[in-house]
Design a protein around this motif. Sequence first.
Motif, PDB file in Angstrom:
ATOM      1  N   VAL A 136       0.817  -1.209   0.000  1.00 20.37           N
ATOM      2  CA  VAL A 136       0.000   0.000   0.000  1.00 20.37           C
ATOM      3  C   VAL A 136       0.855   1.266   0.000  1.00 20.37           C
ATOM      4  CG1 VAL A 136      -0.189   0.245   2.508  1.00 20.37           C
ATOM      5  CG2 VAL A 136      -2.027   1.093   1.056  1.00 20.37           C
TER       6      VAL A 136
ATOM      7  N   ARG B 200       2.014   1.739 -10.732  1.00 23.85           N
ATOM      8  CA  ARG B 200       2.982   0.741 -10.285  1.00 23.85           C
ATOM      9  C   ARG B 200       2.651  -0.600 -10.917  1.00 23.85           C
ATOM     10  NH1 ARG B 200       3.447  -0.480  -4.019  1.00 23.85           N
ATOM     11  NH2 ARG B 200       1.454  -1.528  -4.418  1.00 23.85           N
TER      12      ARG B 200
ATOM     13  N   LYS C 168       0.231   8.163  -9.510  1.00 20.03           N
ATOM     14  CA  LYS C 168       1.322   7.203  -9.659  1.00 20.03           C
ATOM     15  C   LYS C 168       0.789   5.902 -10.249  1.00 20.03           C
ATOM     16  CE  LYS C 168       4.482   9.676  -7.404  1.00 20.03           C
ATOM     17  NZ  LYS C 168       5.767  10.105  -7.975  1.00 20.03           N
TER      18      LYS C 168
ATOM     19  N   THR D 276      -1.224  -1.192 -10.764  1.00 16.18           N
ATOM     20  CA  THR D 276      -1.959  -0.429  -9.767  1.00 16.18           C
ATOM     21  C   THR D 276      -1.824   1.055 -10.066  1.00 16.18           C
ATOM     22  OG1 THR D 276      -1.485  -2.114  -8.091  1.00 16.18           O
ATOM     23  CG2 THR D 276      -2.205   0.028  -7.295  1.00 16.18           C
TER      24      THR D 276
ATOM     25  N   HIS E 276     -10.263  -1.702  -4.426  1.00 18.78           N
ATOM     26  CA  HIS E 276      -9.939  -0.326  -4.077  1.00 18.78           C
ATOM     27  C   HIS E 276      -9.435  -0.243  -2.645  1.00 18.78           C
ATOM     28  CE1 HIS E 276     -12.614   0.088  -7.538  1.00 18.78           C
ATOM     29  NE2 HIS E 276     -12.143   1.317  -7.705  1.00 18.78           N
TER      30      HIS E 276
ATOM     31  N   GLY F  71      -2.580   4.965  -8.312  1.00 21.86           N
ATOM     32  CA  GLY F  71      -2.874   5.695  -7.090  1.00 21.86           C
ATOM     33  C   GLY F  71      -3.063   7.169  -7.367  1.00 21.86           C
TER      34      GLY F  71
ATOM     35  N   ILE G  10       2.943   3.667  -1.578  1.00 18.44           N
ATOM     36  CA  ILE G  10       3.404   4.203  -2.844  1.00 18.44           C
ATOM     37  C   ILE G  10       3.774   5.657  -2.605  1.00 18.44           C
ATOM     38  CG2 ILE G  10       2.825   4.666  -5.254  1.00 18.44           C
ATOM     39  CD1 ILE G  10       0.724   2.489  -5.096  1.00 18.44           C
TER      40      ILE G  10
ATOM     41  N   ILE H 255       1.609   8.894  -2.858  1.00 18.05           N
ATOM     42  CA  ILE H 255       0.212   8.543  -2.629  1.00 18.05           C
ATOM     43  C   ILE H 255      -0.010   8.214  -1.159  1.00 18.05           C
ATOM     44  CG2 ILE H 255      -1.691   7.035  -3.298  1.00 18.05           C
ATOM     45  CD1 ILE H 255      -0.620   8.829  -5.541  1.00 18.05           C
TER      46      ILE H 255
ATOM     47  N   ILE I 299      -6.090   3.901  -4.052  1.00 17.82           N
ATOM     48  CA  ILE I 299      -5.231   2.994  -4.806  1.00 17.82           C
ATOM     49  C   ILE I 299      -6.110   1.875  -5.344  1.00 17.82           C
ATOM     50  CG2 ILE I 299      -3.233   1.452  -4.692  1.00 17.82           C
ATOM     51  CD1 ILE I 299      -2.351   3.068  -2.190  1.00 17.82           C
TER      52      ILE I 299
END
Length: 298
Positions: free
Chosen positions: A37, A284, A282, A261, A216, A263, A39, A42, A245
């Motif tokens: 989680v 990922r 962002k 993913t 989510h 965010g 990031i 974010i 995210i």
Amino acid sequence: MKILRPLIYAASLLLATTSLHAVNEAATDEPEPDEAVRIKGIFNSELPRTERKNFLRLTVHPHFGDFHRKDYLRLPVGVRYGITKNWEASTALEGFFAHGLGDVSAFSEYGLSGFQVGTKYRSSTSLLPGWEMGLGVDYTLPFQDTPAELTDGFEHINPYITFARSFSGWQGVRLFWGTGLDLVRDTKAAGVLDTNEFGENANEFTGGFILLRGRHTYTLEVKFATTELIGDTSQNRITVRPGIIFQLPPRLTFKSHGQWTMGIAVPMTQGPDGFDVGVSVKFRGNFNLKRLIGQGGD
């Protein structure tokens, strides 16, 4: 230049923030690491859980906002490794190059701007019954010849303690809070402070929640920093960062391998330079190195 600029932005979006990890495929009852989680940009808070034992995570994290804010693109490359089920170590090296969209010609300047090392231990016991507890420290050092706009010019030592707890009556909700120090020291590198940054020793206090709802994850961070306790001045800063995210469906990732993913966060800060608000986006990608290598050999 009119054609080159959109091509560069498109390539940036495709590169995004990529995470590659080599894993031990054996079954494990260890909890999901909090890296899933976290990031940067974010969700920045440190949480207690560590990388799984023998997991190696390689992260490439381009700062795409540099295309319109700076003359150089920063490209940190980091490694995080689970030494035991409760202890992890990490290191990162940040490179940079002139992207050509500012006042410096493309690729005319490049190099390494600094490095970071850190470690975190998830304690099997806690000072607060029912709460997970983690202890850690990060160290950051800029290199001397780094362009001033890419660093604040300070060495940072950041020890911290962090707590988190899930509640059986609140499915998918996890609360967290913690405190730490930002200990700074001048280096030979020239630097520029970002908006509302202190440039001196400070205490930091964080808190918030994580809410899981299917694909989510909703996050809220509140961070208060002050120089009044251990600094030379009396400055305060508070940042509120709501974020979301979510996993992108395969149809939006061209059915590429791995898990993508996205965010989005809206950081709002009140500090010595006044009020500042922004939007952070962002991407990922997570890929299993063993599977990628295996597919490459088919």
